[in-house]
Every structure is written in C-alpha cells, then in structure tokens.
Write a protein that holds these residues in place. Structure first.
Motif, PDB file in Angstrom:
ATOM      1  N   ALA A  20       0.048  10.535  12.891  1.00 49.74           N
ATOM      2  CA  ALA A  20       0.310   9.460  13.829  1.00 49.74           C
ATOM      3  C   ALA A  20       1.799   9.200  13.914  1.00 49.74           C
ATOM      4  N   GLY A  21       2.196   8.499  14.977  1.00 50.84           N
ATOM      5  CA  GLY A  21       3.589   8.126  15.145  1.00 50.84           C
ATOM      6  C   GLY A  21       3.959   7.025  14.187  1.00 50.84           C
ATOM      7  N   PRO A  22       5.278   6.747  14.025  1.00 52.76           N
ATOM      8  CA  PRO A  22       5.734   5.735  13.085  1.00 52.76           C
ATOM      9  C   PRO A  22       5.143   4.364  13.341  1.00 52.76           C
ATOM     10  N   ALA A  23       4.882   3.991  14.600  1.00 45.70           N
ATOM     11  CA  ALA A  23       4.380   2.658  14.898  1.00 45.70           C
ATOM     12  C   ALA A  23       2.924   2.503  14.476  1.00 45.70           C
ATOM     13  N   ASP A  24       2.179   3.597  14.379  1.00 38.76           N
ATOM     14  CA  ASP A  24       0.754   3.527  14.086  1.00 38.76           C
ATOM     15  C   ASP A  24       0.408   3.965  12.669  1.00 38.76           C
ATOM     16  N   ALA A  25       1.276   4.700  12.024  1.00 42.68           N
ATOM     17  CA  ALA A  25       0.964   5.246  10.716  1.00 42.68           C
ATOM     18  C   ALA A  25       0.849   4.133   9.677  1.00 42.68           C
ATOM     19  N   PRO A  26      -0.227   4.137   8.878  1.00 43.38           N
ATOM     20  CA  PRO A  26      -0.346   3.136   7.823  1.00 43.38           C
ATOM     21  C   PRO A  26       0.705   3.360   6.748  1.00 43.38           C
ATOM     22  N   GLU A  27       1.310   2.287   6.305  1.00 45.29           N
ATOM     23  CA  GLU A  27       2.328   2.374   5.264  1.00 45.29           C
ATOM     24  C   GLU A  27       1.707   1.988   3.929  1.00 45.29           C
ATOM     25  N   GLY A  28       2.026   2.749   2.901  1.00 43.74           N
ATOM     26  CA  GLY A  28       1.458   2.487   1.600  1.00 43.74           C
ATOM     27  C   GLY A  28       2.399   1.735   0.687  1.00 43.74           C
ATOM     28  N   PRO A  29       1.956   1.481  -0.534  1.00 45.68           N
ATOM     29  CA  PRO A  29       2.781   0.773  -1.508  1.00 45.68           C
ATOM     30  C   PRO A  29       4.099   1.499  -1.757  1.00 45.68           C
ATOM     31  N   PRO A  30       5.169   0.740  -2.043  1.00 46.76           N
ATOM     32  CA  PRO A  30       6.463   1.372  -2.329  1.00 46.76           C
ATOM     33  C   PRO A  30       6.421   2.127  -3.650  1.00 46.76           C
ATOM     34  N   ALA A  31       7.394   2.986  -3.843  1.00 46.64           N
ATOM     35  CA  ALA A  31       7.403   3.886  -5.004  1.00 46.64           C
ATOM     36  C   ALA A  31       7.358   3.132  -6.326  1.00 46.64           C
ATOM     37  N   ARG A  32       8.157   2.076  -6.448  1.00 44.37           N
ATOM     38  CA  ARG A  32       8.192   1.340  -7.719  1.00 44.37           C
ATOM     39  C   ARG A  32       6.841   0.713  -8.036  1.00 44.37           C
ATOM     40  N   LEU A  33       6.140   0.265  -7.009  1.00 46.43           N
ATOM     41  CA  LEU A  33       4.825  -0.323  -7.244  1.00 46.43           C
ATOM     42  C   LEU A  33       3.831   0.731  -7.700  1.00 46.43           C
ATOM     43  N   TRP A  34       3.884   1.923  -7.098  1.00 45.50           N
ATOM     44  CA  TRP A  34       3.019   3.001  -7.581  1.00 45.50           C
ATOM     45  C   TRP A  34       3.258   3.254  -9.073  1.00 45.50           C
ATOM     46  N   ASP A  35       4.532   3.305  -9.479  1.00 41.68           N
ATOM     47  CA  ASP A  35       4.841   3.532 -10.891  1.00 41.68           C
ATOM     48  C   ASP A  35       4.283   2.414 -11.758  1.00 41.68           C
ATOM     49  N   ARG A  36       4.454   1.178 -11.286  1.00 45.64           N
ATOM     50  CA  ARG A  36       3.990   0.022 -12.051  1.00 45.64           C
ATOM     51  C   ARG A  36       2.477   0.059 -12.202  1.00 45.64           C
ATOM     52  N   MET A  37       1.779   0.393 -11.127  1.00 43.77           N
ATOM     53  CA  MET A  37       0.312   0.437 -11.188  1.00 43.77           C
ATOM     54  C   MET A  37      -0.171   1.600 -12.042  1.00 43.77           C
ATOM     55  N   ARG A  38       0.528   2.727 -11.970  1.00 42.69           N
ATOM     56  CA  ARG A  38       0.145   3.874 -12.795  1.00 42.69           C
ATOM     57  C   ARG A  38       0.326   3.564 -14.276  1.00 42.69           C
ATOM     58  N   ASP A  39       1.401   2.844 -14.612  1.00 38.05           N
ATOM     59  CA  ASP A  39       1.666   2.510 -16.005  1.00 38.05           C
ATOM     60  C   ASP A  39       0.754   1.407 -16.523  1.00 38.05           C
ATOM     61  N   ASP A  40       0.207   0.593 -15.620  1.00 40.90           N
ATOM     62  CA  ASP A  40      -0.616  -0.546 -16.030  1.00 40.90           C
ATOM     63  C   ASP A  40      -1.830  -0.641 -15.104  1.00 40.90           C
ATOM     64  N   PRO A  41      -2.710   0.384 -15.091  1.00 34.97           N
ATOM     65  CA  PRO A  41      -3.795   0.430 -14.104  1.00 34.97           C
ATOM     66  C   PRO A  41      -4.783  -0.720 -14.218  1.00 34.97           C
ATOM     67  N   GLN A  42      -4.936  -1.291 -15.413  1.00 31.09           N
ATOM     68  CA  GLN A  42      -5.875  -2.401 -15.577  1.00 31.09           C
ATOM     69  C   GLN A  42      -5.518  -3.567 -14.673  1.00 31.09           C
ATOM     70  N   TYR A  43      -4.210  -3.773 -14.463  1.00 23.59           N
ATOM     71  CA  TYR A  43      -3.748  -4.892 -13.636  1.00 23.59           C
ATOM     72  C   TYR A  43      -3.153  -4.403 -12.312  1.00 23.59           C
ATOM     73  N   ALA A  44      -3.597  -3.248 -11.847  1.00 19.38           N
ATOM     74  CA  ALA A  44      -3.079  -2.716 -10.578  1.00 19.38           C
ATOM     75  C   ALA A  44      -3.273  -3.678  -9.411  1.00 19.38           C
ATOM     76  N   PRO A  45      -4.448  -4.297  -9.227  1.00 19.38           N
ATOM     77  CA  PRO A  45      -4.591  -5.227  -8.098  1.00 19.38           C
ATOM     78  C   PRO A  45      -3.634  -6.405  -8.180  1.00 19.38           C
ATOM     79  N   GLU A  46      -3.412  -6.902  -9.400  1.00 18.25           N
ATOM     80  CA  GLU A  46      -2.498  -8.036  -9.555  1.00 18.25           C
ATOM     81  C   GLU A  46      -1.062  -7.633  -9.224  1.00 18.25           C
ATOM     82  N   HIS A  47      -0.651  -6.459  -9.691  1.00 18.68           N
ATOM     83  CA  HIS A  47       0.696  -5.982  -9.357  1.00 18.68           C
ATOM     84  C   HIS A  47       0.832  -5.809  -7.843  1.00 18.68           C
ATOM     85  N   LEU A  48      -0.210  -5.273  -7.206  1.00 24.12           N
ATOM     86  CA  LEU A  48      -0.145  -5.061  -5.763  1.00 24.12           C
ATOM     87  C   LEU A  48      -0.065  -6.401  -5.030  1.00 24.12           C
ATOM     88  N   ALA A  49      -0.852  -7.383  -5.463  1.00 21.85           N
ATOM     89  CA  ALA A  49      -0.835  -8.685  -4.794  1.00 21.85           C
ATOM     90  C   ALA A  49       0.522  -9.362  -4.923  1.00 21.85           C
TER      91      ALA A  49
END
Length: 247
Positions: A20-49
């Motif tokens: 999809a084009g840039p205006a329609d493409a879904p954007e995901g979590p930023p890189a630092r958040l991915w790292d944070r969630m990977r390091d602490d998966p038990q609290y991944a939803p809380e980190h994302l929120a």
C-alpha cells in the motif's frame, strides 16, 4: 511503515513490506518499543499502551483540531465515525503486509494490529473531547482491549511496566532468554491485546494462502468490536463529556 527493530544480538521481528501507499499502510510500533516488549514480554501490552499515549496522543489531538477546522459544525459522532473507518481499513491491511511466515510473522502482525487499534482508540477519545494525552488513556486501552478486566489492575500493571522501563534505562536489565520462548510469549500477549487468538494468527501464517483471508477478517472484526467499546466509553452521557478518571 514499521521501524525495523534493532536486533540487540538476537534475531528481530521482521519489518512488514507493504504494497500500500504511505497514506494507507498500517504503521507498527517503533523500534525501541519492539525491543522493550521483546525484553519484557509479560508486560508487552502495558509497554505498548504507555508508548501509544506518549507517541500517538499528540497525533490524535492534532487530527481532531484539524478535522474540526476543516469541517465546521461537525459532530463528535461524525468525527468518531471517520476515525473508526480509517483505522478499521488499516487493521485489514495489517494482516497481510508483513510477508513473514511462522511465529515471527505472527508476532509482527499482532503487534502492528495492537498499535493500529491503540491509535484508533485515542482518535475516538479525541473526537469526543476526551484528552488522548492523559495518563488514564493507557488504563483505558488495557481495559478496552480486555487485557485487564478493571481499571485498578490495569493501573497497577502500568506502574510495574513503567518501573521496569526506568530500571532498564538505568541498568540495562534486558534479559538474554531463549528467543523462541520470548517470541511465543510476546505473540500471545499482543494477540490478547489485539483481540485475535494467537493460534489463528499462527495458522494463517503457516498455511499457504490463508494469511490474507483470515488476517483481514479477524483484524477487521476485532477492531470493529473495539471501536464500539471505545464509543460507549467516550461518548458523552447526556450533555456532559465524561470527567477524566484519576487514580
């Protein structure tokens, strides 16, 4: 487009390649958040929120202000409708953009979906003049997305996650656990947050040709359900906007 999560010495969740084009493409979590969630998966939803309110709250404020300026007299319900349509469409795309198979692709998909859903909730809040920057919105996200049943337990978990963020920033406490187990735990927690069963997402990624059909339907259905709960929470009761809830 989703930022590419740094590896930190381990294989990373792959980055989606969207047609999809840039205006329609879904954007995901930023890189630092991915790292944070990977390091602490038990609290991944809380980190994302927590990160969603910090990063996406200002965007929701700007969107609501711009929409009201461009559409004088537009109702809050109409603005909420616009937000829901926009992000349900993005949620449909998020089930088909990664091109990655197996568990890594499943984790990526549900992470992008949970982030898209959080963006929608904050935009719906802004449509109803409920401050998307308020810390209570992180609590709302966890309850609306059924990670926690009540606000009190959500606030407690958010406090724990915030404390872990600070400790990791100060002391670098990210663990070096087996990647397969980490990815499985992370996928399950994010799937719970996004309202999509992890087993369905994994099957969709493993069975050739199934990912687009199942991903599109499951993402759309879960996001529409979340939209209805968000409207019910933020829509004014009578003539008054709900007061912010404080701990």
């Amino acid at each position: 487009m989703t930022d590419t999560p740094p590896t930190g010495g381990q294989p990373a969740v792959p980055t989606p390649q969207s047609p999809a084009g840039p205006a329609d493409a879904p954007e995901g979590p930023p890189a630092r958040l991915w790292d944070r969630m990977r390091d602490d998966p038990q609290y991944a939803p809380e980190h994302l929120a927590l990160e969603a309110v910090r990063r996406l709250g200002p965007e929701a404020v700007q969107w609501a202000g711009r929409a009201r300026a461009e559409q004088p007299g537009v109702s809050a319900d109409a603005l909420a409708d616009q937000a829901v349509r926009k992000f349900v469409n993005r949620a449909r795309l998020s089930g088909a953009v990664s091109g990655a198979a197996g568990l890594p692709g499943a984790v990526l998909d549900v992470g992008v979906l949970a982030w898209t859903q959080a963006r929608m909730v904050l935009h719906v809040a802004a449509a109803y003049d409920v401050d998307p920057l308020h810390t209570d919105r992180a609590t709302d996200l966890l309850v609306l997305q059924r990670v926690h049943k009540v606000a009190e337990s959500a606030r407690l978990a958010l406090g724990v996650a915030a404390g872990r963020e600070r400790a990791d920033a100060l002391f670098g406490l990210g663990g070096q656990r087996p990647l397969g187990r980490v990815m499985l735990n992370l996928g399950i927690r994010l799937a719970q947050m996004a309202g999509v069963r992890a087993a369905k997402r994994v099957v969709a990624k493993i069975v050739p040709g199934a990912s687009i059909v199942l991903g599109t339907w499951a993402n759309s259905s879960a996001t529409k359900d979340l939209a209805e709960r968000s409207r019910a929470l933020y829509r004014p009761r009578g003539s008054a906007v709900p007061e912010p809830r404080h701990p």
